[in-house]
Design an enzyme around this catalytic site. Sequence first.
Site, PDB file in Angstrom:
ATOM      1  N   ARG A 104       0.223  -0.696  -0.142  1.00 42.92           N
ATOM      2  CA  ARG A 104      -0.165   0.003  -0.385  1.00 42.92           C
ATOM      3  C   ARG A 104       1.012   0.896   0.507  1.00 42.92           C
ATOM      4  O   ARG A 104       1.792   1.518   0.914  1.00 42.92           O
ATOM      5  CB  ARG A 104      -1.079  -0.327   1.580  1.00 42.92           C
TER       6      ARG A 104
ATOM      7  N   HIS B  37      -1.072  -3.073  -4.347  1.00 41.21           N
ATOM      8  CA  HIS B  37      -0.089  -3.107  -5.391  1.00 41.21           C
ATOM      9  C   HIS B  37      -0.870  -2.374  -6.901  1.00 41.21           C
ATOM     10  O   HIS B  37      -0.568  -3.272  -7.640  1.00 41.21           O
ATOM     11  CB  HIS B  37      -1.206  -4.724  -5.223  1.00 41.21           C
TER      12      HIS B  37
ATOM     13  N   HIS C 237       2.589 -13.211  -5.123  1.00 38.95           N
ATOM     14  CA  HIS C 237       1.549 -12.991  -4.255  1.00 38.95           C
ATOM     15  C   HIS C 237       0.772 -14.675  -3.496  1.00 38.95           C
ATOM     16  O   HIS C 237      -0.329 -14.395  -3.440  1.00 38.95           O
ATOM     17  CB  HIS C 237       0.433 -12.130  -4.432  1.00 38.95           C
TER      18      HIS C 237
ATOM     19  N   TYR D 152      -0.474 -17.680  -2.369  1.00 43.16           N
ATOM     20  CA  TYR D 152      -1.725 -18.494  -1.182  1.00 43.16           C
ATOM     21  C   TYR D 152      -0.933 -19.738  -1.678  1.00 43.16           C
ATOM     22  O   TYR D 152      -0.910 -20.857  -1.838  1.00 43.16           O
ATOM     23  CB  TYR D 152      -2.942 -18.282  -1.178  1.00 43.16           C
TER      24      TYR D 152
ATOM     25  N   GLN E 192       5.774  -9.543   4.209  1.00 46.69           N
ATOM     26  CA  GLN E 192       3.988  -8.853   4.585  1.00 46.69           C
ATOM     27  C   GLN E 192       2.982 -10.921   4.882  1.00 46.69           C
ATOM     28  O   GLN E 192       3.928 -11.628   4.112  1.00 46.69           O
ATOM     29  CB  GLN E 192       3.417  -8.419   3.374  1.00 46.69           C
TER      30      GLN E 192
ATOM     31  N   GLU F 214       5.179 -12.579   2.035  1.00 47.09           N
ATOM     32  CA  GLU F 214       5.277 -11.375   0.280  1.00 47.09           C
ATOM     33  C   GLU F 214       6.263 -11.381   0.769  1.00 47.09           C
ATOM     34  O   GLU F 214       6.537 -10.080   1.360  1.00 47.09           O
ATOM     35  CB  GLU F 214       4.228 -11.032   0.631  1.00 47.09           C
TER      36      GLU F 214
END
Length: 301
Positions: free
Chosen positions: A34, A59, A133, A135, A236, A266
């Site tokens: 952000r 992003h 990113h 998952y 992150q 991340e």
Amino acid sequence: AGKLADVVLGKDTLEGYVAGHPYFGATTGRVAGRISGAQFTLEGKTYPLEANNGPNCLHSGLKGYDKLVWAAETINDHGVDKLRLSITDPDGRNGFPGTVECTVTYALLDDNTLEIAYTASTDKTTPFNLTNHSYFNLKGSGKGDILGHEMQIFADSVATIDADATLQGRRDPVVAGFNDYREPVVLGSRELNINNADIHFFVDNGRTKLPKPAAAVHEPKSGRTIAGRTTEPGVQFYAGLFLSADGPEIGKGGVTYPAKGGFCLETQDYADSVNFPEMGGAILKPDEPFCSTTLYRFSAK
């Protein structure tokens, strides 16, 4: 026990990704994370950005790197076959200055490590912060939530945010029992929210030339473990808090992914470095090419 599983959330086809998704497997940029107030000032000029996450630009807006289909080729690097993806991000796209040439190279190494190597260059100084990113769910994609996973993050401080997840330009010590993961923590033992499961951790030793430990995750039922190492100064941690928040998120095999159905690690710099330069170095300059490596090593115990 030799039982294999796909441990990454995603879509079955390229068309599924192009249609839209919550950053499954994507490289996010030009600035991952952000940028506060959806604007920044650089070299005396103010650049407005798209506010797509409350008051912030997340992003890089609605058409970030995750929305692009990258050029792909296979290469052989010292006897190792690798996949190299590349894009040219033109000056002014999404409001950012400078034309950026970017590559991301993936390799699966003999010790069950997924290597992700990033390079980039620019013709103008610009904010820049890349990450992957993906998952993960070590039980398997679509096999429920991640609350039984044991999370460990090698960091003693986090980036302070407000109720909108806006970065405040402050670094605070982790809090025992809340966002302190220096020792393994079963995720389901805590009430997870944006302050402990969608937040930037400052990894020990900062930016390094060689990858150092950032995090380790173990899933006791399957025995699977992932160990993350990186040259980046932070990571992150995101626990998929908002998966399926905008409606059912259909993934591989037609399975609906639940909230907390996957976690992200991340690896990155402080996203809002352009507004808080004392907090990080997420800036790309013409005479300083970007180079970064992240490793995810898989094992079982």
